[in-house]
Design a protein around this motif. Structure first.
Motif, short mmCIF file in Angstrom:
data_model
loop_
_atom_site.label_atom_id
_atom_site.label_comp_id
_atom_site.label_asym_id
_atom_site.label_seq_id
_atom_site.Cartn_x
_atom_site.Cartn_y
_atom_site.Cartn_z
N ALA A 54 7.72 8.87 -16.66
CA ALA A 54 6.32 8.47 -16.68
C ALA A 54 5.56 9.20 -15.58
CB ALA A 54 6.19 6.96 -16.50
N GLY A 55 4.28 9.45 -15.86
CA GLY A 55 3.45 10.18 -14.91
C GLY A 55 3.06 9.32 -13.73
N PRO A 56 2.59 9.95 -12.64
CA PRO A 56 2.17 9.17 -11.47
C PRO A 56 0.91 8.36 -11.75
CG PRO A 56 1.59 11.49 -11.20
CD PRO A 56 2.41 11.39 -12.46
N VAL A 57 0.85 7.19 -11.15
CA VAL A 57 -0.31 6.32 -11.28
C VAL A 57 -0.81 5.97 -9.88
CG1 VAL A 57 0.36 5.32 -13.50
CG2 VAL A 57 1.17 4.27 -11.37
N ASN A 58 -2.10 5.81 -9.77
CA ASN A 58 -2.71 5.44 -8.49
C ASN A 58 -3.32 4.05 -8.67
OD1 ASN A 58 -3.81 5.36 -5.96
ND2 ASN A 58 -4.80 7.36 -6.09
N ILE A 59 -2.54 3.04 -8.40
CA ILE A 59 -2.91 1.65 -8.68
C ILE A 59 -4.17 1.25 -7.93
CG2 ILE A 59 -2.18 -0.76 -8.54
CD1 ILE A 59 -0.64 0.70 -10.62
N LEU A 60 -4.22 1.51 -6.64
CA LEU A 60 -5.29 0.98 -5.81
C LEU A 60 -6.58 1.80 -5.89
CD1 LEU A 60 -3.30 -0.02 -2.60
CD2 LEU A 60 -3.92 -1.43 -4.58
N SER A 61 -6.54 2.97 -6.49
CA SER A 61 -7.76 3.78 -6.63
C SER A 61 -8.41 3.62 -7.98
CB SER A 61 -7.44 5.26 -6.38
OG SER A 61 -7.02 5.46 -5.06
N ASP A 62 -7.79 2.90 -8.89
CA ASP A 62 -8.34 2.68 -10.23
C ASP A 62 -8.98 1.30 -10.28
OD1 ASP A 62 -8.94 2.46 -12.90
OD2 ASP A 62 -6.96 3.07 -13.63
N PRO A 63 -10.29 1.21 -10.54
CA PRO A 63 -10.93 -0.12 -10.57
C PRO A 63 -10.34 -1.09 -11.58
CG PRO A 63 -12.58 1.62 -10.49
CD PRO A 63 -11.27 2.29 -10.72
N SER B 115 0.84 -1.21 0.00
CA SER B 115 0.00 0.00 0.00
C SER B 115 0.87 1.25 0.00
CB SER B 115 -0.92 0.00 1.22
OG SER B 115 -1.84 -1.07 1.16
N TRP B 116 1.93 1.24 0.80
CA TRP B 116 2.86 2.37 0.79
C TRP B 116 3.63 2.43 -0.54
CZ3 TRP B 116 4.83 0.34 6.11
CH2 TRP B 116 3.87 0.63 7.09
N PHE B 117 3.95 1.27 -1.08
CA PHE B 117 4.67 1.22 -2.36
C PHE B 117 3.85 1.84 -3.49
CE2 PHE B 117 5.75 -1.23 -6.24
CZ PHE B 117 7.08 -0.85 -6.38
N TYR B 118 2.51 1.69 -3.43
CA TYR B 118 1.64 2.18 -4.48
C TYR B 118 1.14 3.61 -4.25
CZ TYR B 118 1.19 -2.67 -6.13
OH TYR B 118 1.43 -3.93 -6.63
N PRO C 293 0.27 7.35 -4.46
CA PRO C 293 0.40 8.15 -5.70
C PRO C 293 1.48 9.22 -5.63
CG PRO C 293 -1.61 8.72 -4.50
CD PRO C 293 -1.04 7.51 -3.83
N ARG C 294 1.80 9.75 -4.47
CA ARG C 294 2.81 10.80 -4.37
C ARG C 294 4.10 10.31 -3.73
NH1 ARG C 294 -0.72 15.99 -2.10
NH2 ARG C 294 -2.23 16.08 -3.83
N GLU C 295 3.97 9.73 -2.54
CA GLU C 295 5.16 9.34 -1.78
C GLU C 295 5.64 7.94 -2.08
OE1 GLU C 295 2.26 10.08 -0.47
OE2 GLU C 295 2.40 12.06 0.48
N GLY C 296 4.88 7.17 -2.86
CA GLY C 296 5.21 5.77 -3.08
C GLY C 296 6.45 5.57 -3.93
N LEU C 297 7.13 4.46 -3.66
CA LEU C 297 8.36 4.14 -4.39
C LEU C 297 8.08 3.84 -5.85
CD1 LEU C 297 11.42 3.62 -4.22
CD2 LEU C 297 10.90 1.26 -3.55
N ASN D 135 5.90 5.23 -7.97
CA ASN D 135 5.86 6.45 -8.77
C ASN D 135 7.20 7.17 -8.80
OD1 ASN D 135 3.05 6.86 -9.78
ND2 ASN D 135 2.56 6.59 -7.63
N ALA D 136 7.99 7.01 -7.74
CA ALA D 136 9.34 7.57 -7.77
C ALA D 136 10.19 6.89 -8.83
CB ALA D 136 9.99 7.44 -6.39
N MET D 137 10.02 5.58 -8.99
CA MET D 137 10.74 4.84 -10.03
C MET D 137 10.24 5.21 -11.42
SD MET D 137 10.75 1.18 -8.02
CE MET D 137 11.33 0.25 -9.41
N LEU D 138 8.91 5.39 -11.55
CA LEU D 138 8.37 5.79 -12.84
C LEU D 138 8.82 7.19 -13.24
CD1 LEU D 138 4.70 4.44 -12.55
CD2 LEU D 138 6.57 3.48 -13.89
N ALA D 139 9.00 8.07 -12.25
CA ALA D 139 9.43 9.43 -12.55
C ALA D 139 10.83 9.46 -13.14
CB ALA D 139 9.37 10.28 -11.27
N ILE D 140 11.65 8.48 -12.78
CA ILE D 140 13.01 8.42 -13.34
C ILE D 140 12.95 8.24 -14.85
CG2 ILE D 140 15.16 7.09 -13.35
CD1 ILE D 140 14.64 6.40 -10.43
N PHE D 141 11.96 7.49 -15.32
CA PHE D 141 11.81 7.25 -16.76
C PHE D 141 10.85 8.24 -17.41
CE2 PHE D 141 12.85 3.21 -14.71
CZ PHE D 141 13.97 2.82 -15.45
#
Length: 310
Positions: free
Chosen positions: A158-167, A139-142, A144-148, A150-156
């Motif tokens: 890519a925009g932030p994603v909210n895995i657990l809030s998207d059905p 849950s912390w890993f996913y 949308p802002r502080e999660g690891l 999205n931090a990894m995606l930002a390196i490449f």
């Protein structure tokens, strides 16, 4: 000549001691299994034919709970049950990835390389922590802002994603969290199986020129069938009874999109909005029959292979 005295007659237990002794050792386990597994299953089947809130009088309704669940007759299938059933199928298909993943990790860890004990400890670690901790970590890993993630995606870029809030992605995010400890469990099973592999067969295969894929397919994997059987059964049961990760990470949301049969059973039977024990028991019975079908198939397949090998 002195009359010979006949030997004293042995008791019934002494005459059948060899046959009875194993059953005496098994008796305590069988009693516990009957009290905590067989009897509750029978009670669940019986309650599923009633309408009951768990406290008051039970009202016999026959197969009405099953008709409502499955949409038999003029009734429409319960939408929540349908979503839960299809989510369970997703869990079942994707969760089985833990079996080959555990096998390949076990093959890697079975090598004699430097620092292999550290690698084994790292891969073994997810197995010893509870599912609740796994759910919190992911849950912390996913986040949308502080999660690891999205931090990894930002390196490449890519925009932030909210895995657990998207059905459309929440169920897959929870399955990925469950695969982490399940892969570790399958790895342990295969490591145990690899220790029992006959080294003489491997040496004979090497002399015949077998190596790589042929060695794995024709020599090692046939000797790992017991471990594979246990890995498949445990993984299927884990996929079908997945509850704790869903409860910790999404509580069935968003909008009920991550429900599975075990969580829906809890909602209907035990949550503050449910207390429909009969309806929840009907869901439990259907889930049990699905599990029983898979396990019976694997048991039959193992029995048939052993019979053909004799």
């Amino acid at each position: 000549m002195a009359a010979t005295t006949p030997p004293p007659a042995r008791s019934w237990y002494k005459r059948n001691e060899i046959a009875l002794t194993p059953w005496l050792f098994l008796l305590p386990a069988m009693l516990f299994f009957a009290v905590y597994v067989i009897i509750p299953i029978g009670q669940s089947v019986a309650i599923s034919f009633y309408q009951w809130d768990g406290l008051g009088e039970k009202t016999f309704v026959g197969t009405a709970n099953y008709e409502r669940l499955l949409g038999i007759g003029d009734q429409k299938m319960d939408r929540k049950f349908e979503i839960s059933f299809w989510n369970n199928l997703k869990w079942l298909v994707l969760y089985l990835l833990a079996v080959p993943a555990g096998l390949f990790i076990a093959l890697f860890l079975n090598q004699t390389v430097r620092g292999i004990r550290i690698y084994k400890s790292l891969f073994f670690f997810p197995f010893v922590i509870s599912q609740v901790v796994v759910g919190l970590v992911f849950s912390w890993f996913y986040l949308p802002r502080e999660g690891l993630l999205n931090a990894m995606l930002a390196i490449f870029g890519a925009g932030p994603v909210n895995i657990l809030s998207d059905p459309s992605t929440a169920t897959y995010g929870i399955i990925a969290a469950g695969l982490w400890p399940q892969t570790a469990y399958c790895m342990i099973l295969y490591l145990t199986g690899l220790n029992a592999v006959d080294p003489e067969q491997i040496e004979a295969a090497r002399l015949d020129g077998a190596k790589g894929r042929k060695m794995l397919w024709y020599i090692i994997l046939p000797q790992l069938k017991p471990a594979t059987f246990i890995a498949f059964v445990v993984t299927i049961i884990g996929a079908l009874r997945s509850f704790d990760l869903i409860s910790v990470m999404t509580n069935g949301g968003p909008f009920g999109s991550t429900r599975v049969l075990s969580f829906y059973m809890f909602e209907e039977a035990l949550s503050e909005f449910g207390f429909r024990m009969g309806y929840g028991s009907a869901i439990a019975v259907i889930l049990f029959l699905i599990m029983l079908g898979f396990i019976a198939y694997f048991l039959y397949a193992m029995w048939r292979e052993e019979r053909e090998a004799r």
